[in-house]
Design a protein around this motif. Structure first.
Motif, PDB file in Angstrom:
ATOM      1  N   SER A 197       0.836  -1.204   0.000  1.00 28.43           N
ATOM      2  CA  SER A 197       0.000   0.000   0.000  1.00 28.43           C
ATOM      3  C   SER A 197       0.865   1.246   0.000  1.00 28.43           C
ATOM      4  CB  SER A 197      -0.911   0.017   1.228  1.00 28.43           C
ATOM      5  OG  SER A 197      -1.826  -1.057   1.186  1.00 28.43           O
ATOM      6  N   SER A 198       0.529   2.175  -0.882  1.00 26.03           N
ATOM      7  CA  SER A 198       1.231   3.464  -0.911  1.00 26.03           C
ATOM      8  C   SER A 198       0.491   4.530  -0.117  1.00 26.03           C
ATOM      9  CB  SER A 198       1.406   3.935  -2.355  1.00 26.03           C
ATOM     10  OG  SER A 198       0.141   4.206  -2.952  1.00 26.03           O
ATOM     11  N   HIS A 199      -0.818   4.334   0.068  1.00 25.18           N
ATOM     12  CA  HIS A 199      -1.637   5.337   0.734  1.00 25.18           C
ATOM     13  C   HIS A 199      -2.694   4.659   1.610  1.00 25.18           C
ATOM     14  CE1 HIS A 199      -0.075   7.780  -2.579  1.00 25.18           C
ATOM     15  NE2 HIS A 199      -0.536   8.884  -1.990  1.00 25.18           N
ATOM     16  N   ARG A 200      -3.067   5.337   2.679  1.00 23.60           N
ATOM     17  CA  ARG A 200      -4.291   5.020   3.381  1.00 23.60           C
ATOM     18  C   ARG A 200      -5.445   5.719   2.647  1.00 23.60           C
ATOM     19  NH1 ARG A 200      -3.293   0.578   6.214  1.00 23.60           N
ATOM     20  NH2 ARG A 200      -1.590   0.842   7.726  1.00 23.60           N
ATOM     21  N   LEU A 201      -6.664   5.233   2.869  1.00 21.03           N
ATOM     22  CA  LEU A 201      -7.796   5.802   2.145  1.00 21.03           C
ATOM     23  C   LEU A 201      -8.050   7.260   2.518  1.00 21.03           C
ATOM     24  CD1 LEU A 201     -10.315   2.804   2.094  1.00 21.03           C
ATOM     25  CD2 LEU A 201      -8.621   3.487   0.386  1.00 21.03           C
ATOM     26  N   HIS A 202      -7.831   7.628   3.781  1.00 23.17           N
ATOM     27  CA  HIS A 202      -8.035   9.025   4.164  1.00 23.17           C
ATOM     28  C   HIS A 202      -7.010   9.943   3.501  1.00 23.17           C
ATOM     29  CE1 HIS A 202      -5.673   7.115   7.517  1.00 23.17           C
ATOM     30  NE2 HIS A 202      -4.852   8.104   7.208  1.00 23.17           N
ATOM     31  N   GLY A 230     -17.329  -7.308   3.787  1.00 19.37           N
ATOM     32  CA  GLY A 230     -16.410  -7.802   4.811  1.00 19.37           C
ATOM     33  C   GLY A 230     -15.105  -8.328   4.284  1.00 19.37           C
ATOM     34  N   ASP A 231     -14.987  -8.582   2.956  1.00 15.69           N
ATOM     35  CA  ASP A 231     -13.732  -9.069   2.387  1.00 15.69           C
ATOM     36  C   ASP A 231     -12.685  -7.963   2.385  1.00 15.69           C
ATOM     37  OD1 ASP A 231     -14.795 -11.547   1.888  1.00 15.69           O
ATOM     38  OD2 ASP A 231     -15.161 -11.200  -0.249  1.00 15.69           O
ATOM     39  N   VAL A 232     -11.437  -8.315   2.713  1.00 19.07           N
ATOM     40  CA  VAL A 232     -10.312  -7.389   2.604  1.00 19.07           C
ATOM     41  C   VAL A 232      -9.748  -7.491   1.190  1.00 19.07           C
ATOM     42  CG1 VAL A 232      -8.011  -6.788   3.440  1.00 19.07           C
ATOM     43  CG2 VAL A 232      -9.776  -7.534   5.056  1.00 19.07           C
ATOM     44  N   VAL A 233      -9.554  -6.323   0.563  1.00 18.74           N
ATOM     45  CA  VAL A 233      -9.018  -6.280  -0.792  1.00 18.74           C
ATOM     46  C   VAL A 233      -7.866  -5.289  -0.864  1.00 18.74           C
ATOM     47  CG1 VAL A 233     -11.156  -6.942  -1.961  1.00 18.74           C
ATOM     48  CG2 VAL A 233     -10.731  -4.543  -1.452  1.00 18.74           C
ATOM     49  N   ALA A 234      -6.978  -5.531  -1.838  1.00 18.64           N
ATOM     50  CA  ALA A 234      -5.925  -4.583  -2.168  1.00 18.64           C
ATOM     51  C   ALA A 234      -6.175  -4.089  -3.580  1.00 18.64           C
ATOM     52  CB  ALA A 234      -4.560  -5.246  -2.069  1.00 18.64           C
ATOM     53  N   VAL A 235      -6.044  -2.781  -3.791  1.00 17.94           N
ATOM     54  CA  VAL A 235      -6.367  -2.177  -5.080  1.00 17.94           C
ATOM     55  C   VAL A 235      -5.257  -1.231  -5.494  1.00 17.94           C
ATOM     56  CG1 VAL A 235      -8.011  -0.745  -6.352  1.00 17.94           C
ATOM     57  CG2 VAL A 235      -8.843  -2.309  -4.591  1.00 17.94           C
ATOM     58  N   ARG A 236      -4.887  -1.343  -6.746  1.00 17.34           N
ATOM     59  CA  ARG A 236      -4.004  -0.356  -7.362  1.00 17.34           C
ATOM     60  C   ARG A 236      -4.786   0.320  -8.475  1.00 17.34           C
ATOM     61  NH1 ARG A 236       0.205  -3.298  -8.451  1.00 17.34           N
ATOM     62  NH2 ARG A 236      -0.550  -3.997 -10.502  1.00 17.34           N
ATOM     63  N   GLY A 237      -4.791   1.663  -8.496  1.00 20.80           N
ATOM     64  CA  GLY A 237      -5.564   2.351  -9.510  1.00 20.80           C
ATOM     65  C   GLY A 237      -5.252   3.832  -9.562  1.00 20.80           C
ATOM     66  N   LYS A 238      -5.802   4.474 -10.590  1.00 22.72           N
ATOM     67  CA  LYS A 238      -5.625   5.903 -10.766  1.00 22.72           C
ATOM     68  C   LYS A 238      -6.710   6.647  -9.993  1.00 22.72           C
ATOM     69  CE  LYS A 238      -4.613   9.232 -14.444  1.00 22.72           C
ATOM     70  NZ  LYS A 238      -4.484   9.411 -15.923  1.00 22.72           N
ATOM     71  N   VAL A 239      -6.345   7.726  -9.343  1.00 22.50           N
ATOM     72  CA  VAL A 239      -7.290   8.545  -8.581  1.00 22.50           C
ATOM     73  C   VAL A 239      -7.937   9.554  -9.528  1.00 22.50           C
ATOM     74  CG1 VAL A 239      -7.601  10.115  -6.647  1.00 22.50           C
ATOM     75  CG2 VAL A 239      -5.876   8.302  -6.516  1.00 22.50           C
ATOM     76  N   LEU A 240      -9.250   9.469  -9.639  1.00 24.02           N
ATOM     77  CA  LEU A 240      -9.994  10.370 -10.513  1.00 24.02           C
ATOM     78  C   LEU A 240     -11.176  10.957  -9.757  1.00 24.02           C
ATOM     79  CD1 LEU A 240     -10.066   8.246 -13.803  1.00 24.02           C
ATOM     80  CD2 LEU A 240      -8.596  10.200 -13.298  1.00 24.02           C
ATOM     81  N   GLU A 241     -11.635  12.094 -10.227  1.00 28.42           N
ATOM     82  CA  GLU A 241     -12.860  12.709  -9.712  1.00 28.42           C
ATOM     83  C   GLU A 241     -13.928  12.563 -10.788  1.00 28.42           C
ATOM     84  OE1 GLU A 241     -13.547  13.993  -6.793  1.00 28.42           O
ATOM     85  OE2 GLU A 241     -11.534  13.933  -5.917  1.00 28.42           O
ATOM     86  N   THR A 296      -1.405   7.350  -9.603  1.00 26.52           N
ATOM     87  CA  THR A 296      -1.674   5.926  -9.442  1.00 26.52           C
ATOM     88  C   THR A 296      -1.196   5.514  -8.059  1.00 26.52           C
ATOM     89  OG1 THR A 296      -1.510   5.482 -11.809  1.00 26.52           O
ATOM     90  CG2 THR A 296      -1.201   3.618 -10.315  1.00 26.52           C
ATOM     91  N   VAL A 297      -2.119   4.963  -7.267  1.00 29.71           N
ATOM     92  CA  VAL A 297      -1.827   4.638  -5.871  1.00 29.71           C
ATOM     93  C   VAL A 297      -2.236   3.201  -5.589  1.00 29.71           C
ATOM     94  CG1 VAL A 297      -2.167   7.047  -5.158  1.00 29.71           C
ATOM     95  CG2 VAL A 297      -4.080   5.425  -5.058  1.00 29.71           C
ATOM     96  N   SER A 298      -1.760   2.691  -4.463  1.00 28.36           N
ATOM     97  CA  SER A 298      -2.182   1.377  -3.982  1.00 28.36           C
ATOM     98  C   SER A 298      -2.739   1.543  -2.578  1.00 28.36           C
ATOM     99  CB  SER A 298      -0.997   0.402  -3.961  1.00 28.36           C
ATOM    100  OG  SER A 298      -0.508   0.199  -5.269  1.00 28.36           O
ATOM    101  N   ALA A 299      -3.845   0.829  -2.298  1.00 23.34           N
ATOM    102  CA  ALA A 299      -4.478   0.931  -0.977  1.00 23.34           C
ATOM    103  C   ALA A 299      -5.161  -0.379  -0.660  1.00 23.34           C
ATOM    104  CB  ALA A 299      -5.475   2.081  -0.946  1.00 23.34           C
ATOM    105  N   ARG A 300      -5.459  -0.548   0.613  1.00 20.34           N
ATOM    106  CA  ARG A 300      -6.135  -1.748   1.081  1.00 20.34           C
ATOM    107  C   ARG A 300      -7.326  -1.348   1.937  1.00 20.34           C
ATOM    108  NH1 ARG A 300      -2.711  -6.879   3.192  1.00 20.34           N
ATOM    109  NH2 ARG A 300      -1.678  -6.258   1.268  1.00 20.34           N
ATOM    110  N   GLY A 301      -8.381  -2.154   1.903  1.00 20.94           N
ATOM    111  CA  GLY A 301      -9.554  -1.845   2.697  1.00 20.94           C
ATOM    112  C   GLY A 301     -10.510  -3.015   2.760  1.00 20.94           C
ATOM    113  N   VAL A 302     -11.655  -2.780   3.437  1.00 18.47           N
ATOM    114  CA  VAL A 302     -12.684  -3.795   3.615  1.00 18.47           C
ATOM    115  C   VAL A 302     -13.853  -3.458   2.689  1.00 18.47           C
ATOM    116  CG1 VAL A 302     -14.213  -4.946   5.268  1.00 18.47           C
ATOM    117  CG2 VAL A 302     -12.007  -4.033   6.022  1.00 18.47           C
TER     118      VAL A 302
END
Length: 620
Positions: free
Chosen positions: A33-38, A107-118, A53-59
């Motif tokens: 993970s490169s970033h937390r969601l906050h 409830g599943d934990v996932v890891a995601v890499r993607g581009k941040v867009l608005e 482009t960032v990587s993050a993990r969450g539920v």
């Protein structure tokens, strides 16, 4: 969907068992993970990591569905990794489109890499921060379950848009009961406006336009509402509430009905913050359908009804689609059945109509077709005649007013009149007819004043340009006011008598405290809905209720009134239950329709019961 997991970590053994049972052998999280969601969301309305482009993990909290399956999901930071800043959201929407994803559930934990867009529509003041993976490999199911703890949210909101932005992508729960305030877009878009109040009132229904009270109520209404969506991205999906089975003609969802246990995820799309549900809330019918108002023996009933663009084409089954109203002859027949059913149950002796096709009084006209359908099968003493003012058409607009009466109960006294009120290019003429009733005379005037829907800023009223003043009365208020003043002038010219009463009814397109209604009251007319009830309403617009339809009596007629009110068959009902086939599947056309009175129009009909016998006795 599965229920939310308890806010405690799963045991190692259970996590391993879930991983082995739910994931392919090669599944797992190897992305750092490169970033937390906050950190991705930031404290403002746009991400500080925009276009990175960032990587993050969450539920995983909720999935968003297209017709062929999930098109994205929401994920949330576990509580132990959240920051202390209440302005930074701890969730995010991951748009995946057609990517082949591993099976995911709440409830599943996932890891995601993607581009941040608005993401937002052109012109929207705000947008939704999204992660957009480039390939299926950028979404990895970790094989473990995580801590998903919903935030408690209450209405009214304390911080408006900023409060919801700080919860973007996060699971929330409402521990208070909520009520349906508006269901207009429920059938097409799956949207319901909810409030903590059983009913939200139009500010100018209760308070003078522009007053501090009206402004406060408007602001309070906006804070005390939230939009509930259906978790689907396509239009015209089957409506999922109320359970079991979802919406149907016999299983309605009305304004005022109560929802409990709402839990979902805050998202933003199509210009509004909304809640995407994790599972269906409990629905209870807090505002049940009412039967027709009881009519006491011996009273004369006068009613008015806006029949929602009743157009019959060429009167021979062709000529569809028409300028307004039904698109096909089949839809018109469905409309006619509902309108006829409503009118018959109203059981009025004199009936004022609005939004009839303005095609005259010939054998193929809309009003004659309605008259014939009403009379079919009725005994002679219950049949209707129409009021004909001797004109080819009443006014020049596409729609017009009309009047029906039972000759067994009342007798026309003199010719009907089409009254020019206000600007004739904007206000439809009012239709007036006097009836003789047991030695007395009753004059009914049916009105349909200019709507708020189009501008009048090219018009002058008493030397003033008729623009929207921003006081809550909307477009064309001065044009409607002039029409009301003209009605009063006409009433004054005709004189007054203890034996002759005047009743104005119809769609005034003005709420109870707006200038046109106030002018009529100050001119000596009594507001019968206010006199015989409280909390009057006949229309719901953008979640606010009020009565655009009115019944006002002069002093003579006021002495004869035994009762007055509305029959709430339309304003509270979902628009999906209307007769039309647009935006409905073949199955929905069947399920949503019944040839009954409910949602026969968008306005509720009004009734006034009169005691007209000698010395105040019962008329027979």
């Amino acid at each position: 969907m599965n229920a939310i997991l308890p806010s405690r970590p799963l045991s190692c053994a259970l996590a391993i068992a879930l991983a082995l049972s739910a994931l392919p052998a090669k599944a797992g999280c190897d992305q750092a993970s490169s970033h937390r969601l906050h950190q991705i969301q930031g404290a403002g309305f746009q991400s500080p990591a925009l276009k990175q482009t960032v990587s993050a993990r969450g539920v995983v909290s909720a999935l968003l569905y297209g017709k062929e399956g999930p098109v994205g999901f929401f994920m949330q930071e576990e509580a132990r990794y959240q920051d202390a800043d209440p302005a930074t959201a701890e969730g995010i929407y991951v748009y995946t489109g057609r990517l082949a994803l591993p099976p995911l559930k709440t409830g599943d934990v996932v890891a995601v890499r993607g581009k941040v867009l608005e993401f937002g529509r052109k012109g929207d003041a705000r947008s939704e921060t999204q992660l957009q993976p480039a390939s299926a490999d950028d979404v990895q199911a970790c094989g473990i379950r995580g801590d998903l703890t919903p935030i408690t949210l209450r209405l009214p909101l304390s911080g408006g848009a900023a409060q919801l932005e700080a919860l973007a992508g996060m699971a929330v729960k409402f521990e208070q009961p909520l009520h349906v305030a508006d269901s207009y877009n429920y059938g097409r878009y799956g949207e319901l406006t909810l409030s903590s109040q059983a009913r939200q009132w139009a500010p100018t229904q209760l308070y003078r336009p522009g007053s501090a009270e009206a402004q406060s109520l408007r602001a309070g209404n906006l804070r005390d509402r939230v939009l509930l969506d259906d978790g689907k991205t396509w239009q015209n999906a089957d409506d999922w509430l109320p359970g079991p089975g979802g919406l149907s003609a016999g299983n309605t969802l009305r304004v005022g009905d109560r929802l409990e246990g709402l839990t979902g995820v805050v998202s933003f799309s199509n210009g509004a913050y909304r809640i995407q549900p994790l599972y269906p809330p409990r629905v209870s019918a807090a505002n049940r359908r009412a039967a027709a108002p009881v009519r006491q023996p011996g009273l004369l009933r006068v009613a008015s009804f806006n029949v929602l663009n009743f157009f019959n084409g060429d009167g021979q089954g062709g000529g569809f689609p028409t300028e307004r109203g039904a698109k096909t002859h089949g839809d018109f027949l469905r409309q006619k059945a509902k309108v006829v059913g409503a009118i018959r149950q109203l059981d009025a002796d004199v009936l004022g109509l609005m939004e009839l096709e303005n095609d005259g009084f010939g054998p193929r006209s809309a009003i004659v077709e309605l008259l014939e359908a009403l009379n079919a099968g009725l005994t002679a003493d219950r049949q209707y005649h129409l009021v004909d003012p001797g004109l080819p058409r009443i006014g020049s607009d596409a729609i017009t007013t009309g009047m029906l009466y039972r000759p067994s109960r009342v007798k026309p006294d003199g010719a009907a009149q089409a009254l020019t009120v206000g600007d004739p290019g904007k206000n439809r003429p009012s239709l007036a007819q006097t009836f003789a009733v047991d030695g007395k005379r009753l004059t009914l005037v049916v009105n349909h004043l200019k709507s708020k829907g189009s501008s009048c800023d090219q018009l002058m009223a008493n030397g003033v340009v008729d623009t929207d003043r921003g006081d809550g009365q909307g477009n064309c208020n001065l044009t409607r006011l002039q029409a009301a003043l003209d009605l009063l002038k006409w009433a004054k010219r005709r004189g007054a008598s203890d034996q002759e009463g005047l009743l104005l009814m119809g769609d005034m397109n003005a709420y109870a405290k707006e200038d046109p209604i106030r002018a009529l009251e100050e001119g000596g007319l009594s507001n019968l809905l206010a006199r015989f009830g409280k909390d009057a309403y006949s229309y719901v617009y953008q979640g606010e209720s009020g009565n655009l339809d009115h019944a006002l009596a002069d002093a003579a007629l006021g002495k004869w009134v035994a009762d007055a009110g509305e029959w709430h068959i339309n304003a509270d009902e979902p628009a999906a239950l209307e007769y039309g086939g647009e935006f409905k599947s073949a199955a929905q056309r069947q399920r949503y329709y019944a040839p009954d009175a409910y949602r026969s129009s968008d306005h509720d009909p009004l009734y006034v019961d009169l005691r007209l016998g000698p010395s105040g006795g019962a008329w027979r």
